[in-house]
Design a protein around this motif. Sequence first.
Motif, PDB file in Angstrom:
ATOM      1  N   SER A   1       0.828  -1.199   0.000  1.00 28.55           N
ATOM      2  CA  SER A   1       0.000   0.000   0.000  1.00 28.55           C
ATOM      3  C   SER A   1       0.864   1.252   0.000  1.00 28.55           C
ATOM      4  CB  SER A   1      -0.907   0.002   1.228  1.00 28.55           C
ATOM      5  OG  SER A   1      -1.632   1.207   1.293  1.00 28.55           O
ATOM      6  N   LYS A   2       0.379   2.296  -0.674  1.00 20.63           N
ATOM      7  CA  LYS A   2       1.103   3.563  -0.661  1.00 20.63           C
ATOM      8  C   LYS A   2       0.724   4.404   0.558  1.00 20.63           C
ATOM      9  CE  LYS A   2      -2.244   5.369  -3.929  1.00 20.63           C
ATOM     10  NZ  LYS A   2      -2.479   5.827  -5.273  1.00 20.63           N
ATOM     11  N   PHE A   3      -0.275   3.953   1.310  1.00 22.40           N
ATOM     12  CA  PHE A   3      -0.705   4.661   2.510  1.00 22.40           C
ATOM     13  C   PHE A   3      -0.079   4.018   3.749  1.00 22.40           C
ATOM     14  CE2 PHE A   3      -4.227   5.118  -0.532  1.00 22.40           C
ATOM     15  CZ  PHE A   3      -4.217   6.511  -0.654  1.00 22.40           C
ATOM     16  N   PRO A   4       0.127   4.795   4.809  1.00 27.17           N
ATOM     17  CA  PRO A   4       0.689   4.199   6.028  1.00 27.17           C
ATOM     18  C   PRO A   4      -0.296   3.232   6.681  1.00 27.17           C
ATOM     19  CG  PRO A   4       0.109   6.489   6.405  1.00 27.17           C
ATOM     20  CD  PRO A   4      -0.093   6.232   4.942  1.00 27.17           C
ATOM     21  N   GLU A   5       0.239   2.299   7.454  1.00 21.44           N
ATOM     22  CA  GLU A   5      -0.588   1.304   8.138  1.00 21.44           C
ATOM     23  C   GLU A   5      -1.474   1.989   9.178  1.00 21.44           C
ATOM     24  OE1 GLU A   5       0.016  -2.728  10.829  1.00 21.44           O
ATOM     25  OE2 GLU A   5       1.757  -1.594  10.134  1.00 21.44           O
ATOM     26  N   ARG A   6      -2.726   1.542   9.266  1.00 26.52           N
ATOM     27  CA  ARG A   6      -3.636   2.107  10.268  1.00 26.52           C
ATOM     28  C   ARG A   6      -3.625   1.210  11.493  1.00 26.52           C
ATOM     29  NH1 ARG A   6      -9.191   3.752   7.625  1.00 26.52           N
ATOM     30  NH2 ARG A   6      -9.523   1.542   7.928  1.00 26.52           N
ATOM     31  N   HIS A   7      -3.701   1.820  12.681  1.00 30.87           N
ATOM     32  CA  HIS A   7      -3.661   1.078  13.939  1.00 30.87           C
ATOM     33  C   HIS A   7      -4.989   1.247  14.655  1.00 30.87           C
ATOM     34  CE1 HIS A   7       0.608   0.497  13.404  1.00 30.87           C
ATOM     35  NE2 HIS A   7       0.744   1.790  13.166  1.00 30.87           N
TER      36      HIS A   7
END
Length: 150
Positions: free
Chosen positions: A105-111
């Motif tokens: 993914s080009k987006f950061p990981e969601r927590h």
Amino acid sequence: MAGVRGRENDRRKVLDDAARKRRARKAVEALEQDNFHEDPHADLVMSKKVPKFAESNEKPTRKKKSKSAEYYKLRFRKTFAQLVEEDASFRPEPPNYMSAQVPPSKFPERHFCAVCGFPSNYTCIPCGARYCSVRCLGTHLDTRCLKWTA
């Protein structure tokens, strides 16, 4: 009371990434073992039969119960590994489950919070679980943090 809490925090150990991953894998395996069992309430049928108050001289005839599709789905249920193997033998050429890939993914990981599921900004130092508020941290420390996995 504050002294007891301080001693309890001293006994907690901080885990490295490998130990955290081992614990997470064991927790997932334990959940999969629990989820594999059949639902004890699966065969319950809601019946809205109206009671007959008028007397009749006829003998009641019993119908033979036919087994529904749900019965066979539960009886002959397949595990995930069996389904993947079946898919690979059914469709050996791509695309199939084993050949499916996507780029990172080009987006950061969601927590997300391990307690309530809301987005979280904080991490438990000993076990690495995420939490979103002081209330969720308290719940995590009381019920989840390093207690149920060995």
